[in-house]
Design a protein around this motif. Structure first.
Motif, mmCIF file in Angstrom:
data_model
loop_
_atom_site.group_PDB
_atom_site.id
_atom_site.type_symbol
_atom_site.label_atom_id
_atom_site.label_comp_id
_atom_site.label_asym_id
_atom_site.label_seq_id
_atom_site.Cartn_x
_atom_site.Cartn_y
_atom_site.Cartn_z
ATOM 1 N N ASN A 47 6.912 4.071 -13.153
ATOM 2 C CA ASN A 47 7.290 5.120 -14.122
ATOM 3 C C ASN A 47 8.740 4.944 -14.560
ATOM 4 O O ASN A 47 9.062 5.106 -15.734
ATOM 5 N N ILE A 51 4.163 4.139 -7.885
ATOM 6 C CA ILE A 51 4.037 4.901 -9.143
ATOM 7 C C ILE A 51 5.423 5.299 -9.657
ATOM 8 O O ILE A 51 5.733 5.146 -10.838
ATOM 9 N N GLU A 52 6.280 5.783 -8.722
ATOM 10 C CA GLU A 52 7.636 6.203 -9.118
ATOM 11 C C GLU A 52 8.401 5.033 -9.752
ATOM 12 O O GLU A 52 9.049 5.180 -10.786
ATOM 13 N N LYS A 59 0.816 -1.227 0.000
ATOM 14 C CA LYS A 59 0.000 0.000 0.000
ATOM 15 C C LYS A 59 0.849 1.277 0.000
ATOM 16 O O LYS A 59 0.421 2.325 0.481
ATOM 17 N N GLU A 60 2.063 1.190 -0.538
ATOM 18 C CA GLU A 60 2.911 2.379 -0.685
ATOM 19 C C GLU A 60 2.742 2.863 -2.133
ATOM 20 O O GLU A 60 3.633 2.701 -2.978
ATOM 21 N N TYR A 61 1.568 3.448 -2.390
ATOM 22 C CA TYR A 61 1.190 3.746 -3.769
ATOM 23 C C TYR A 61 2.087 4.782 -4.462
ATOM 24 O O TYR A 61 2.404 4.642 -5.632
ATOM 25 N N LYS A 62 2.484 5.831 -3.708
ATOM 26 C CA LYS A 62 3.289 6.893 -4.336
ATOM 27 C C LYS A 62 4.615 6.340 -4.848
ATOM 28 O O LYS A 62 5.031 6.623 -5.975
ATOM 29 N N ARG A 63 5.274 5.571 -4.014
ATOM 30 C CA ARG A 63 6.566 4.979 -4.424
ATOM 31 C C ARG A 63 6.356 3.960 -5.533
ATOM 32 O O ARG A 63 7.195 3.808 -6.416
ATOM 33 N N ALA A 111 -3.988 6.663 -5.186
ATOM 34 C CA ALA A 111 -3.116 7.481 -4.332
ATOM 35 C C ALA A 111 -3.746 8.812 -3.944
ATOM 36 O O ALA A 111 -3.355 9.431 -2.961
ATOM 37 N N GLN A 112 -4.731 9.248 -4.748
ATOM 38 C CA GLN A 112 -5.341 10.566 -4.462
ATOM 39 C C GLN A 112 -6.247 10.533 -3.235
ATOM 40 O O GLN A 112 -6.839 9.541 -2.931
ATOM 41 N N LEU A 152 -3.211 3.462 -10.182
ATOM 42 C CA LEU A 152 -2.555 3.835 -8.923
ATOM 43 C C LEU A 152 -2.726 5.313 -8.620
ATOM 44 O O LEU A 152 -2.891 5.698 -7.461
ATOM 45 N N ASP A 153 -2.676 6.128 -9.668
ATOM 46 C CA ASP A 153 -2.870 7.572 -9.486
ATOM 47 C C ASP A 153 -4.207 7.843 -8.805
ATOM 48 O O ASP A 153 -4.296 8.650 -7.886
#
Lengths: 201, 120
Positions: free
Chosen positions: A175, A171-172, A165-169, A200-201, A196-197
């Protein structure tokens, strides 16, 4: 007139086939001579033709031949590309659903070569199969540090981060995978980033 | 021709429904005693599975997680409300995500310089 003498006739004994019997070996050492032919301690080594055991194993492995495992083990025994052989043995074990044996081979590989890229990456895969995402994350991170140009470590790390559940990382990482794989079809990865975007929001 | 649009047939079908109720029962009618009993048994069975999971989560193989989540999702599709165990469903979802991972890498095939070109 001559006298006729009667001779007794014996049927000659038939000389047939003769079985070879194992003779009792004479122990030359009993007579003070060094026995050069004692086989008790002789190690018989199988000689690989032109190729090494490891090269032979790789070829067999690529063809999906189960003999590959034996050749990898021979490579380890004969000190040929030991780390790589252990790593590939782990892949074979993992495909046979023997996760523990796979972990064993991979950790033996890392004991010999702590920065073995494939071993870290493959341990990440084995641990994620076992549902241990924290350990999988550690090994994917190490793999991505050792070989930062290899895209798949970042992709798999991204998937593990989703599970954690570490969505921001996540995505990185995904990407980064996309940026490292310009020639590959990354539509699935891009779709994943879009999902994921939203999450993550 | 739909029976609703033909007034002559309505009466005919109503008579048939009265004679053969089991044939003319609506598809999602769960009110029959058998359905209720089956639903109750299913809930009990799932409860047992969840209890086993809570006692020893490690005994749950990936296949079992998958089967459990499939049961819950099929129940939802059938219009049966059952929440399911969050942890099992979460593990099943994680497992599904990880099925998309890139495969293992053989060692000794390429040089490190070629790694950037390798992707699959």
């Amino acid at each position: 007139m001559g006298k006729v003498i009667k001779l007794s006739v014996h049927t000659p004994e038939k000389l047939g086939l003769k079985k070879v019997r194992k003779r009792k070996r004479i122990d030359l050492e009993d007579f003070g001579q060094l026995n050069l032919f004692s086989q008790d301690t002789t190690k018989v080594l199988a000689l690989p033709g032109k190729k090494s055991f490891f090269e032979e194993a790789i070829e067999l492995d690529e063809r999906g031949n189960p003999e590959a495992e034996r050749y990898y083990l021979l490579a380890v025994e004969n000190d040929e590309s030991v780390e790589d052989a252990l790593c590939n043995l782990a892949i074979l074990k993992s495909s046979q659903d023997e996760a523990i044996a796979a972990v064993d081979y991979l950790t033996r590989c890392l004991k010999k070569s702590p920065r073995h890229f494939e071993a870290h990456y493959n341990l990440g895969n084995v641990y994620s199969d076992l549902g241990n995402f924290e350990l999988a994350k550690v090994h994917y991170e190490l793999a991505s540090q050792i070989a930062p140009e290899f895209p798949n470590s970042f992709y798999n790390l991204g998937l593990v981060l989703i599970s954690l559940k570490e969505y921001k990382r996540a995505i990185e990482c995904i990407n980064h995978y996309v940026s490292l794989s310009p020639d590959t079809d990354t539509s699935t990865a891009k779709e994943l980033i879009n999902t994921l975007d939203t999450m993550a929001q | 021709m739909s029976e609703d649009k033909n007034p002559h047939l309505i009466d005919h079908f109503n008579k048939l429904r009265a004679i053969l109720p089991e044939v003319y029962r609506p598809e999602n009618d769960d009110s029959s005693p058998t359905s209720n009993k089956l639903f109750s048994l299913l809930k009990d069975s799932l409860g047992v599975i969840e209890a086993v999971y809570l006692q020893s989560p490690e005994s749950f193989s990936s296949t079992r997680l998958d089967v459990y989540s499939n049961i819950i999702s099929q129940m939802a599709e059938m219009g049966i409300e059952y929440k399911g165990n969050d942890e099992i469903l979460n593990n099943a979802a994680n497992q599904l995500i990880m099925q998309a991972k890139k495969p293992m890498e053989k060692a000794g095939l390429v040089s490190r310089a070629d790694l950037g070109k390798k992707t699959g």
